[in-house]
Design a protein around this motif. Structure first.
Motif, mmCIF file in Angstrom:
data_model
loop_
_atom_site.group_PDB
_atom_site.id
_atom_site.type_symbol
_atom_site.label_atom_id
_atom_site.label_comp_id
_atom_site.label_asym_id
_atom_site.label_seq_id
_atom_site.Cartn_x
_atom_site.Cartn_y
_atom_site.Cartn_z
ATOM 1 N N ARG A 1 0.822 -1.207 0.000
ATOM 2 C CA ARG A 1 0.000 0.000 0.000
ATOM 3 C C ARG A 1 0.857 1.259 0.000
ATOM 4 N N LYS A 2 0.169 2.394 0.070
ATOM 5 C CA LYS A 2 0.873 3.675 0.152
ATOM 6 C C LYS A 2 1.873 3.634 1.291
ATOM 7 N N LYS A 3 2.923 4.361 1.154
ATOM 8 C CA LYS A 3 3.995 4.440 2.159
ATOM 9 C C LYS A 3 4.617 3.073 2.435
ATOM 10 N N SER A 4 4.572 2.185 1.443
ATOM 11 C CA SER A 4 5.188 0.851 1.524
ATOM 12 C C SER A 4 4.644 0.002 2.664
ATOM 13 N N GLN A 5 3.385 0.162 3.020
ATOM 14 C CA GLN A 5 2.791 -0.590 4.123
ATOM 15 C C GLN A 5 2.142 -1.871 3.631
ATOM 16 N N ILE A 6 2.191 -2.897 4.505
ATOM 17 C CA ILE A 6 1.483 -4.155 4.254
ATOM 18 C C ILE A 6 0.706 -4.506 5.511
ATOM 19 N N THR A 7 -0.295 -5.351 5.351
ATOM 20 C CA THR A 7 -1.047 -5.875 6.496
ATOM 21 C C THR A 7 -0.778 -7.372 6.576
ATOM 22 N N ILE A 8 -0.367 -7.819 7.749
ATOM 23 C CA ILE A 8 -0.146 -9.250 7.951
ATOM 24 C C ILE A 8 -1.511 -9.884 8.218
ATOM 25 N N PRO A 9 -1.872 -10.898 7.460
ATOM 26 C CA PRO A 9 -3.196 -11.519 7.633
ATOM 27 C C PRO A 9 -3.413 -12.042 9.054
ATOM 28 N N LYS A 10 -4.645 -11.939 9.505
ATOM 29 C CA LYS A 10 -5.044 -12.337 10.853
ATOM 30 C C LYS A 10 -4.667 -13.793 11.153
ATOM 31 N N GLU A 11 -4.787 -14.672 10.163
ATOM 32 C CA GLU A 11 -4.455 -16.082 10.364
ATOM 33 C C GLU A 11 -2.989 -16.251 10.786
ATOM 34 N N ILE A 12 -2.108 -15.471 10.181
ATOM 35 C CA ILE A 12 -0.680 -15.544 10.517
ATOM 36 C C ILE A 12 -0.437 -14.946 11.896
ATOM 37 N N ILE A 13 -1.089 -13.826 12.185
ATOM 38 C CA ILE A 13 -0.974 -13.195 13.509
ATOM 39 C C ILE A 13 -1.380 -14.190 14.595
ATOM 40 N N ASN A 14 -2.491 -14.879 14.383
ATOM 41 C CA ASN A 14 -2.980 -15.850 15.368
ATOM 42 C C ASN A 14 -2.050 -17.055 15.485
ATOM 43 N N GLU A 15 -1.602 -17.570 14.356
ATOM 44 C CA GLU A 15 -0.743 -18.759 14.373
ATOM 45 C C GLU A 15 0.570 -18.495 15.110
ATOM 46 N N LEU A 16 1.116 -17.287 14.951
ATOM 47 C CA LEU A 16 2.384 -16.937 15.603
ATOM 48 C C LEU A 16 2.178 -16.284 16.966
ATOM 49 N N ASN A 17 0.926 -16.133 17.356
ATOM 50 C CA ASN A 17 0.586 -15.518 18.639
ATOM 51 C C ASN A 17 1.205 -14.130 18.783
ATOM 52 N N LEU A 18 1.136 -13.351 17.718
ATOM 53 C CA LEU A 18 1.683 -11.992 17.741
ATOM 54 C C LEU A 18 0.689 -11.045 18.397
ATOM 55 N N GLN A 19 1.216 -10.038 19.058
ATOM 56 C CA GLN A 19 0.407 -9.043 19.750
ATOM 57 C C GLN A 19 0.798 -7.650 19.263
ATOM 58 N N GLU A 20 -0.077 -6.698 19.485
ATOM 59 C CA GLU A 20 0.232 -5.309 19.161
ATOM 60 C C GLU A 20 1.516 -4.901 19.885
ATOM 61 N N LYS A 21 2.374 -4.197 19.209
ATOM 62 C CA LYS A 21 3.668 -3.697 19.699
ATOM 63 C C LYS A 21 4.770 -4.752 19.695
ATOM 64 N N ASP A 22 4.477 -6.003 19.284
ATOM 65 C CA ASP A 22 5.556 -6.970 19.092
ATOM 66 C C ASP A 22 6.478 -6.421 18.011
ATOM 67 N N GLN A 23 7.744 -6.754 18.105
ATOM 68 C CA GLN A 23 8.696 -6.253 17.130
ATOM 69 C C GLN A 23 9.032 -7.347 16.126
ATOM 70 N N LEU A 24 9.183 -6.942 14.875
ATOM 71 C CA LEU A 24 9.472 -7.860 13.783
ATOM 72 C C LEU A 24 10.712 -7.373 13.044
ATOM 73 N N GLU A 25 11.519 -8.315 12.600
ATOM 74 C CA GLU A 25 12.690 -7.980 11.792
ATOM 75 C C GLU A 25 12.380 -8.368 10.359
ATOM 76 N N ILE A 26 12.709 -7.486 9.432
ATOM 77 C CA ILE A 26 12.502 -7.786 8.016
ATOM 78 C C ILE A 26 13.869 -7.837 7.352
ATOM 79 N N SER A 27 14.066 -8.859 6.514
ATOM 80 C CA SER A 27 15.341 -9.018 5.823
ATOM 81 C C SER A 27 15.092 -9.677 4.473
ATOM 82 N N ILE A 28 16.150 -9.746 3.701
ATOM 83 C CA ILE A 28 16.084 -10.437 2.413
ATOM 84 C C ILE A 28 17.058 -11.601 2.480
#
Length: 98
Positions: free
Chosen positions: A6-33
């Protein structure tokens, strides 16, 4: 699963993935290639004092347990609780010295 950039290079992580990984608001994620693939991984950030206490605790594995008043731990969770309690105590000590 396909998501949209999306605009400003934003993406939304699907709810299914959030639930499967038990992620919460303010959890930190590392992005790499890695090999041309975008990889997003959950990370935990710990204070230097926590890491130092962890290193000291791990180094005790080969030592005589009678030298210490803590441990051996019956589970990983028990060791983590000890480390987190120690880290909180260190933070309180720092605050009281200010």
């Amino acid at each position: 699963m396909i998501i949209e950039l999306r605009k400003k290079s934003q993406i939304t992580i699907p709810k299914e993935i959030i639930n499967e990984l038990n992620l919460q608001e303010k959890d930190q994620l590392e992005i790499s290639i890695k090999k041309g693939v975008i990889v997003i991984e959950p990370v935990a950030i710990y204070s230097k004092s926590y890491i130092q206490k962890l290193e000291e605790t791990v180094m005790r594995i080969n030592e005589d347990p009678s030298k210490y008043n803590v441990g051996p731990f019956k589970s990983v969770e028990e060791a983590i609780n000890y480390l987190e309690d120690s880290d909180e105590d260190d933070e309180k000590d720092k605050e009281s010295k200010k």
